[in-house]
Design an enzyme around this catalytic site. Structure first.
Site, PDB file in Angstrom:
ATOM      1  N   SER A 149       0.865  -1.203   0.000  1.00  0.00           N
ATOM      2  CA  SER A 149       0.000   0.000   0.000  1.00  0.00           C
ATOM      3  C   SER A 149       0.883   1.228   0.000  1.00  0.00           C
ATOM      4  O   SER A 149       2.009   1.195   0.515  1.00  0.00           O
ATOM      5  CB  SER A 149      -0.879   0.013   1.252  1.00  0.00           C
ATOM      6  OG  SER A 149      -1.525   1.257   1.396  1.00  0.00           O
ATOM      7  N   TYR A 162      -1.419   0.435  10.496  1.00  0.00           N
ATOM      8  CA  TYR A 162      -1.635  -0.094   9.141  1.00  0.00           C
ATOM      9  C   TYR A 162      -0.388   0.127   8.288  1.00  0.00           C
ATOM     10  O   TYR A 162       0.074  -0.774   7.587  1.00  0.00           O
ATOM     11  CB  TYR A 162      -2.858   0.590   8.507  1.00  0.00           C
ATOM     12  CG  TYR A 162      -3.172   0.121   7.106  1.00  0.00           C
ATOM     13  CD1 TYR A 162      -3.568  -1.195   6.865  1.00  0.00           C
ATOM     14  CD2 TYR A 162      -3.081   0.996   6.025  1.00  0.00           C
ATOM     15  CE1 TYR A 162      -3.862  -1.624   5.573  1.00  0.00           C
ATOM     16  CE2 TYR A 162      -3.383   0.577   4.736  1.00  0.00           C
ATOM     17  CZ  TYR A 162      -3.763  -0.738   4.518  1.00  0.00           C
ATOM     18  OH  TYR A 162      -4.052  -1.157   3.233  1.00  0.00           O
TER      19      TYR A 162
HETATM   20  N1  LIG Z   1      -9.034  -0.845  -0.479  1.00  0.00           N
HETATM   21  C1  LIG Z   1      -8.052   0.009  -0.662  1.00  0.00           C
HETATM   22  O1  LIG Z   1      -8.275   1.197  -0.933  1.00  0.00           O
HETATM   23  C2  LIG Z   1      -6.634  -0.462  -0.553  1.00  0.00           C
HETATM   24  C3  LIG Z   1      -5.597   0.461  -0.794  1.00  0.00           C
HETATM   25  C4  LIG Z   1      -4.277   0.028  -0.728  1.00  0.00           C
HETATM   26  C5  LIG Z   1      -4.015  -1.298  -0.428  1.00  0.00           C
HETATM   27  N2  LIG Z   1      -5.039  -2.153  -0.181  1.00  0.00           N
HETATM   28  C6  LIG Z   1      -4.703  -3.531   0.125  1.00  0.00           C
HETATM   29  O2  LIG Z   1      -5.410  -4.372  -0.766  1.00  0.00           O
HETATM   30  C7  LIG Z   1      -5.681  -5.618  -0.123  1.00  0.00           C
HETATM   31  C8  LIG Z   1      -7.157  -5.935  -0.234  1.00  0.00           C
HETATM   32  O3  LIG Z   1      -7.906  -4.874   0.346  1.00  0.00           O
HETATM   33  P1  LIG Z   1      -9.489  -4.799   0.191  1.00  0.00           P
HETATM   34  O4  LIG Z   1      -9.863  -3.375   0.258  1.00  0.00           O
HETATM   35  O5  LIG Z   1      -9.958  -5.618  -0.930  1.00  0.00           O
HETATM   36  O6  LIG Z   1      -9.934  -5.500   1.579  1.00  0.00           O
HETATM   37  P2  LIG Z   1     -11.325  -6.150   1.986  1.00  0.00           P
HETATM   38  O7  LIG Z   1     -12.416  -5.706   1.079  1.00  0.00           O
HETATM   39  O8  LIG Z   1     -11.468  -5.910   3.452  1.00  0.00           O
HETATM   40  O9  LIG Z   1     -11.077  -7.688   1.708  1.00  0.00           O
HETATM   41  C9  LIG Z   1     -10.260  -8.405   2.552  1.00  0.00           C
HETATM   42  C10 LIG Z   1     -10.303  -9.870   2.157  1.00  0.00           C
HETATM   43  O10 LIG Z   1      -9.543 -10.577   3.104  1.00  0.00           O
HETATM   44  C11 LIG Z   1     -10.351 -11.591   3.713  1.00  0.00           C
HETATM   45  N3  LIG Z   1      -9.972 -11.690   5.109  1.00  0.00           N
HETATM   46  C12 LIG Z   1      -9.970 -10.703   6.034  1.00  0.00           C
HETATM   47  N4  LIG Z   1      -9.561 -11.193   7.214  1.00  0.00           N
HETATM   48  C13 LIG Z   1      -9.301 -12.513   7.026  1.00  0.00           C
HETATM   49  C14 LIG Z   1      -8.862 -13.563   7.878  1.00  0.00           C
HETATM   50  N5  LIG Z   1      -8.629 -13.372   9.191  1.00  0.00           N
HETATM   51  N6  LIG Z   1      -8.689 -14.790   7.340  1.00  0.00           N
HETATM   52  C15 LIG Z   1      -8.949 -15.032   6.036  1.00  0.00           C
HETATM   53  N7  LIG Z   1      -9.383 -14.071   5.184  1.00  0.00           N
HETATM   54  C16 LIG Z   1      -9.558 -12.834   5.688  1.00  0.00           C
HETATM   55  C17 LIG Z   1     -11.783 -11.142   3.503  1.00  0.00           C
HETATM   56  O11 LIG Z   1     -12.660 -12.238   3.383  1.00  0.00           O
HETATM   57  P3  LIG Z   1     -13.564 -12.857   4.554  1.00  0.00           P
HETATM   58  O12 LIG Z   1     -14.239 -11.720   5.251  1.00  0.00           O
HETATM   59  O13 LIG Z   1     -14.480 -13.770   3.803  1.00  0.00           O
HETATM   60  O14 LIG Z   1     -12.614 -13.601   5.427  1.00  0.00           O
HETATM   61  C18 LIG Z   1     -11.691 -10.456   2.144  1.00  0.00           C
HETATM   62  O15 LIG Z   1     -11.778 -11.414   1.114  1.00  0.00           O
HETATM   63  C19 LIG Z   1      -5.150  -5.483   1.295  1.00  0.00           C
HETATM   64  O16 LIG Z   1      -3.840  -6.009   1.360  1.00  0.00           O
HETATM   65  C20 LIG Z   1      -5.109  -3.986   1.511  1.00  0.00           C
HETATM   66  O17 LIG Z   1      -4.173  -3.606   2.489  1.00  0.00           O
HETATM   67  C21 LIG Z   1      -6.336  -1.778  -0.243  1.00  0.00           C
END
Ligand SMILES: NC(=O)c1ccc[n+]([C@@H]2O[C@H](COP(=O)([O-])OP(=O)(O)OC[C@H]3O[C@@H](n4cnc5c(N)ncnc54)[C@H](OP(=O)(O)O)[C@@H]3O)[C@@H](O)[C@H]2O)c1
Length: 254
Positions: A149, A162
């Protein structure tokens, strides 16, 4: 789905945290590029929906449940099940899972919260890579793409925890490139800025001031970030090792 031009036909890929958000987009994009994908996460209904979406377009995927907060045994079980479901070995590992955190003053962050965030965002990819990368190295090929990130690159008030987890992911990328690269395993990271996930629509007001300073003035789409992952996982990135590819509209450049 076309599997003739992608370069990932016949490859197997494990994407952590792929039941929703960016991970689901990456799983779909890898499948569209020809890979057989293992979808993971805690929520079976969402995982099976991602598999159904992939299969409806002619791709191949399987859902394996895991809770990364459950510790090393659960991670070991996932590595074994994913390898088995992938015909014996995983070619591409995307370490996407993370605990997303709302801005919080450092003084309000508890020891329990720090441990929980690092367990899912750092310890889980660390252990999973340790379980899968040696087999890639033994075979002399493989690709690992970590999702970092811009929060791991630039400091922001309220994002100490974070940001620390994401900076750790960036350093793991470089360390693993050094460790596994000589054996043919490429390890790289994608560092997104804000992504237009469903979840982020809730936080649009908080994100708006950040976007005002970003050259593109907008969030990245899930497809744009997923495309960067597919590129780094594929043969066109054949001599790219240890890169941190920002997909952030220029946020870290100005
Ligand atoms: N969104 C942004 O703007 C953004 C920006 C920069 C970087 N990122 C990075 O991109 C990645 C994805 O982000 P996102 O926004 O898509 O997140 P998200 O919507 O919260 O999705 C997270 C995923 O991880 C799973 N998960 C969470 N906790 C878990 C656990 N304890 N065990 C197994 N699975 C788990 C969730 O599924 P379940 O709930 O089904 O377990 C879901 O599939 C992350 O690494 C984040 O740091 C995101």
């Amino acid at each position: 789905m076309s599997t003739t031009t992608s370069g990932l036909a016949g490859r197997t890929a494990l994407v952590t945290g792929s039941t929703s958000g960016l991970g689901a987009g990456i799983a779909v994009a890898l499948a569209e590029a020809g890979a057989h994908v293992v979808v993971t996460g805690r929520t079976r209904t969402r995982g099976e929906a991602v598999v159904a979406a992939i299969e409806s377009k002619g791709g191949h995927a399987v859902y394996i449940p895991v809770d990364f907060a459950a510790g090393p045994d659960a991670i070991g079980d996932l590595a074994a099940s994913a390898s088995k479901a992938s015909g014996g070995h995983v070619d591409i590992l995307v370490n996407n899972v993370a605990t997303l955190l709302q801005p919080t003053a450092t003084a309000d962050v508890t020891a329990e919260r720090i441990a929980a965030a690092f367990a899912v965002s750092v310890t889980a990819p660390f252990l999973l890579t340790g379980l899968l990368a040696p087999e890639m190295a033994r075979r002399g090929e493989g690709a690992i793409v970590n999702i970092g990130s811009i929060s791991g690159i630039i400091g922001a008030a309220g994002s100490a925890l974070y940001g620390a987890t994401k900076a750790s992911v960036h350093m793991l990328t470089k360390a693993w490139a050094a460790e596994y690269g000589p054996d043919g395993v490429r390890v790289n990271a994608v560092a997104p800025g804000p992504i237009a996930t469903e979840r982020n629509q809730e936080f649009a007001d908080g994100i708006a001031p950040i976007l005002a300073r970003v050259p593109s003035h907008r969030m990245s789409t899930v497809d744009e970030v997923s495309a960067a992952v597919v590129f780094l996982a594929g043969p066109q990135a054949g001599n790219i090792h240890g890169a941190i590819l920002t997909v952030d509209g220029g946020a870290t450049t100005v």
